[in-house]
Design an enzyme around this catalytic site. Structure first.
Site, PDB file in Angstrom:
ATOM      1  CB  ALA A  26      -9.707 -12.116 -34.707  1.00  0.00           C
ATOM      2  N   GLY A  29     -16.714  -7.551 -33.346  1.00  0.00           N
ATOM      3  CA  GLY A  29     -16.690  -6.281 -34.060  1.00  0.00           C
ATOM      4  C   GLY A  29     -15.911  -6.307 -35.367  1.00  0.00           C
ATOM      5  N   GLY A  31     -12.703  -6.618 -35.974  1.00  0.00           N
ATOM      6  CA  GLY A  31     -11.668  -7.646 -36.121  1.00  0.00           C
ATOM      7  C   GLY A  31     -12.254  -8.985 -36.550  1.00  0.00           C
ATOM      8  CB  SER A 147     -10.035   6.221 -33.985  1.00  0.00           C
ATOM      9  OG  SER A 147     -11.230   6.968 -33.889  1.00  0.00           O
ATOM     10  CE1 TYR A 172     -10.710   3.531 -28.569  1.00  0.00           C
ATOM     11  CE2 TYR A 172     -11.467   5.613 -29.513  1.00  0.00           C
ATOM     12  CZ  TYR A 172     -11.237   4.253 -29.627  1.00  0.00           C
ATOM     13  OH  TYR A 172     -11.509   3.609 -30.821  1.00  0.00           O
TER      14      TYR A 172
HETATM   15  N1  LIG Z   1     -16.332   0.863 -33.416  1.00  0.00           N
HETATM   16  C1  LIG Z   1     -15.945   2.051 -33.858  1.00  0.00           C
HETATM   17  O1  LIG Z   1     -16.786   2.920 -34.158  1.00  0.00           O
HETATM   18  C2  LIG Z   1     -14.484   2.372 -34.018  1.00  0.00           C
HETATM   19  C3  LIG Z   1     -14.131   3.649 -34.520  1.00  0.00           C
HETATM   20  C4  LIG Z   1     -12.792   3.953 -34.693  1.00  0.00           C
HETATM   21  C5  LIG Z   1     -11.823   3.017 -34.382  1.00  0.00           C
HETATM   22  N2  LIG Z   1     -12.167   1.807 -33.881  1.00  0.00           N
HETATM   23  C6  LIG Z   1     -11.096   0.849 -33.566  1.00  0.00           C
HETATM   24  O2  LIG Z   1     -11.331  -0.377 -34.246  1.00  0.00           O
HETATM   25  C7  LIG Z   1     -10.810  -1.469 -33.490  1.00  0.00           C
HETATM   26  C8  LIG Z   1     -11.896  -2.525 -33.327  1.00  0.00           C
HETATM   27  O3  LIG Z   1     -12.935  -1.930 -32.573  1.00  0.00           O
HETATM   28  P1  LIG Z   1     -14.371  -2.616 -32.425  1.00  0.00           P
HETATM   29  O4  LIG Z   1     -15.355  -1.514 -32.449  1.00  0.00           O
HETATM   30  O5  LIG Z   1     -14.493  -3.751 -33.368  1.00  0.00           O
HETATM   31  O6  LIG Z   1     -14.261  -3.136 -30.913  1.00  0.00           O
HETATM   32  P2  LIG Z   1     -14.984  -4.369 -30.204  1.00  0.00           P
HETATM   33  O7  LIG Z   1     -16.158  -4.803 -30.973  1.00  0.00           O
HETATM   34  O8  LIG Z   1     -15.147  -3.968 -28.786  1.00  0.00           O
HETATM   35  O9  LIG Z   1     -13.879  -5.535 -30.318  1.00  0.00           O
HETATM   36  C9  LIG Z   1     -12.662  -5.375 -29.688  1.00  0.00           C
HETATM   37  C10 LIG Z   1     -11.823  -6.614 -29.864  1.00  0.00           C
HETATM   38  O10 LIG Z   1     -10.607  -6.432 -29.114  1.00  0.00           O
HETATM   39  C11 LIG Z   1     -10.471  -7.512 -28.204  1.00  0.00           C
HETATM   40  N3  LIG Z   1      -9.792  -7.144 -26.970  1.00  0.00           N
HETATM   41  C12 LIG Z   1     -10.160  -6.228 -26.050  1.00  0.00           C
HETATM   42  N4  LIG Z   1      -9.309  -6.234 -25.011  1.00  0.00           N
HETATM   43  C13 LIG Z   1      -8.377  -7.181 -25.279  1.00  0.00           C
HETATM   44  C14 LIG Z   1      -7.250  -7.677 -24.592  1.00  0.00           C
HETATM   45  N5  LIG Z   1      -6.908  -7.215 -23.367  1.00  0.00           N
HETATM   46  N6  LIG Z   1      -6.512  -8.639 -25.174  1.00  0.00           N
HETATM   47  C15 LIG Z   1      -6.851  -9.137 -26.368  1.00  0.00           C
HETATM   48  N7  LIG Z   1      -7.914  -8.731 -27.079  1.00  0.00           N
HETATM   49  C16 LIG Z   1      -8.668  -7.756 -26.533  1.00  0.00           C
HETATM   50  C17 LIG Z   1     -11.894  -7.955 -27.911  1.00  0.00           C
HETATM   51  O11 LIG Z   1     -11.892  -9.252 -27.358  1.00  0.00           O
HETATM   52  P3  LIG Z   1     -13.215  -9.864 -26.618  1.00  0.00           P
HETATM   53  O12 LIG Z   1     -14.053 -10.410 -27.726  1.00  0.00           O
HETATM   54  O13 LIG Z   1     -12.648 -10.887 -25.716  1.00  0.00           O
HETATM   55  O14 LIG Z   1     -13.872  -8.719 -25.894  1.00  0.00           O
HETATM   56  C18 LIG Z   1     -12.501  -7.870 -29.306  1.00  0.00           C
HETATM   57  O15 LIG Z   1     -12.144  -8.992 -30.073  1.00  0.00           O
HETATM   58  C19 LIG Z   1     -10.338  -0.887 -32.156  1.00  0.00           C
HETATM   59  O16 LIG Z   1      -8.941  -0.703 -32.195  1.00  0.00           O
HETATM   60  C20 LIG Z   1     -11.040   0.469 -32.089  1.00  0.00           C
HETATM   61  O17 LIG Z   1     -10.321   1.393 -31.319  1.00  0.00           O
HETATM   62  C21 LIG Z   1     -13.483   1.450 -33.697  1.00  0.00           C
END
Ligand SMILES: NC(=O)c1ccc[n+]([C@@H]2O[C@H](COP(=O)([O-])OP(=O)(O)OC[C@H]3O[C@@H](n4cnc5c(N)ncnc54)[C@H](OP(=O)(O)O)[C@@H]3O)[C@@H](O)[C@H]2O)c1
Length: 285
Positions: A26, A29, A31, A147, A172
């Site tokens: 959370a 991005g 979350g 995804s 991934y």
């Molecule tokens: N972006 C896209 O286009 C896209 C497309 C399809 C699916 N998704 C899915 O949507 C979800 C959110 O993606 P996003 O794009 O918002 O990613 P993001 O901006 O990189 O954010 C990822 C979040 O996960 C946390 N995280 C990463 N590693 C962790 C760990 N070891 N323990 C606890 N928290 C952890 C991060 O914490 P920190 O803030 O500490 O880094 C951050 O809060 C993911 O599951 C991703 O696979 C995203």
């Protein structure tokens, strides 16, 4: 270790009348946008944060509770569930959102491949540990971030952790297929209860994950930038699933743009889902 961050005064500010949601990842991005929107809509938000300091701004704005947890650790994931149970009377919505997109195969301290553990296995464990809390809700909802790339993933029980082969997208995408298969199997096992489970593709979202995509994917995501959406729009399907009366009782489905959508992977079969479930139980035992 999971611990109080936002909240020496937490028990005093908790409100029993609010719906309670727990959002992993959370702090950035999709979350972060999900947590903010649910908070603005009156939820009592609990933010699971690998870096609790990063959660402070959002936590203050919406009065969220923050529980520290690195999902690369099963111990911390168990502690997250314990802390949640101590502080909150029940769980209405669990959003398994945190994820990583990594350039190479690395192992966590627990000895699992990192993408597999962070994106999938820790969420599998967290869900198992919180099912009792969700069952206390009159409308418990589990929302799992998958995804559209699940369609290109392979389900190979001998390569769940990229032991035989690691590839940036393959590993991934497999973790996102596992989240989908887990959701479908969980929904089947929850049939007849008041708890539902659904999966989400948030869209191509302009988040750190996209902007810092590893290796050659940085070029692809750069080219995709004009077609990408904001984190707020990326959060909209999760928010819809958390809040809409339309989806009360709907379970085992995959949603894109807040619409139920067909999944696309020939390996996503009932037998493979059951096998993944059993292997996951073994892994967390
Ligand atoms: N972006 C896209 O286009 C896209 C497309 C399809 C699916 N998704 C899915 O949507 C979800 C959110 O993606 P996003 O794009 O918002 O990613 P993001 O901006 O990189 O954010 C990822 C979040 O996960 C946390 N995280 C990463 N590693 C962790 C760990 N070891 N323990 C606890 N928290 C952890 C991060 O914490 P920190 O803030 O500490 O880094 C951050 O809060 C993911 O599951 C991703 O696979 C995203």
């Amino acid at each position: 270790m999971a611990g109080i961050v936002a909240s020496a005064s937490w028990p005093q500010i908790a409100r029993m009348d609010k719906r309670i949601c727990l959002v992993t990842g959370a702090t950035d991005g999709v979350g972060k946008a999900t947590a903010l929107e649910l908070g603005r809509r009156g939820f009592q938000v609990v933010m699971a944060a690998r870096d609790p300091k990063k959660a402070e701004g959002v936590a203050k704005e919406i009065g969220a509770d923050v529980i520290a947890c690195d999902l690369a650790s099963l111990k911390q994931t168990r502690a997250l569930a314990e802390t949640f149970k101590r502080r909150h009377p029940r769980l209405d919505v669990l959003v398994c959102n945190a994820g990583v997109f990594l350039p190479e195969r690395t192992l966590t301290k627990d000895g699992f491949e990192t993408t597999y553990q962070v994106n999938y296995l820790s969420h599998f464990l967290l869900t198992q540990l919180l099912l009792g809390e969700l069952d206390k809700s009159d409308d418990g909802r589990i929302i799992n971030l998958s995804s559209s790339v699940h369609s290109m993933a392979r389900f190979d029980p001998d390569n769940l952790q990229s032991e035989k082969k690691f590839s940036v997208m393959g590993t991934y995408a497999a973790s996102k297929l596992f989240m989908l298969m887990f959701t479908e199997e969980l929904a089947k096992r929850l049939a007849g209860t008041r708890v539902t489970a659904n999966a989400v593709h948030p869209g191509i979202v302009r988040t750190p994950m996209m902007k810092k995509a590893p290796g050659a994917f940085r070029i692809i995501t750069y080219l995709a930038l004009p077609f990408s959406i904001t984190p707020e729009r990326g959060a909209s399907t999760s928010v819809y699933l958390a809040t809409s009366p339309e989806v009360r009782g709907v379970s085992g489905a995959y949603f894109v743009n807040s619409k139920r959508t067909a999944t696309k992977n020939a390996l996503d079969t009932p037998d493979n889902r059951a096998l993944l479930w059993d292997l996951s139980l073994e892994a967390i035992a």
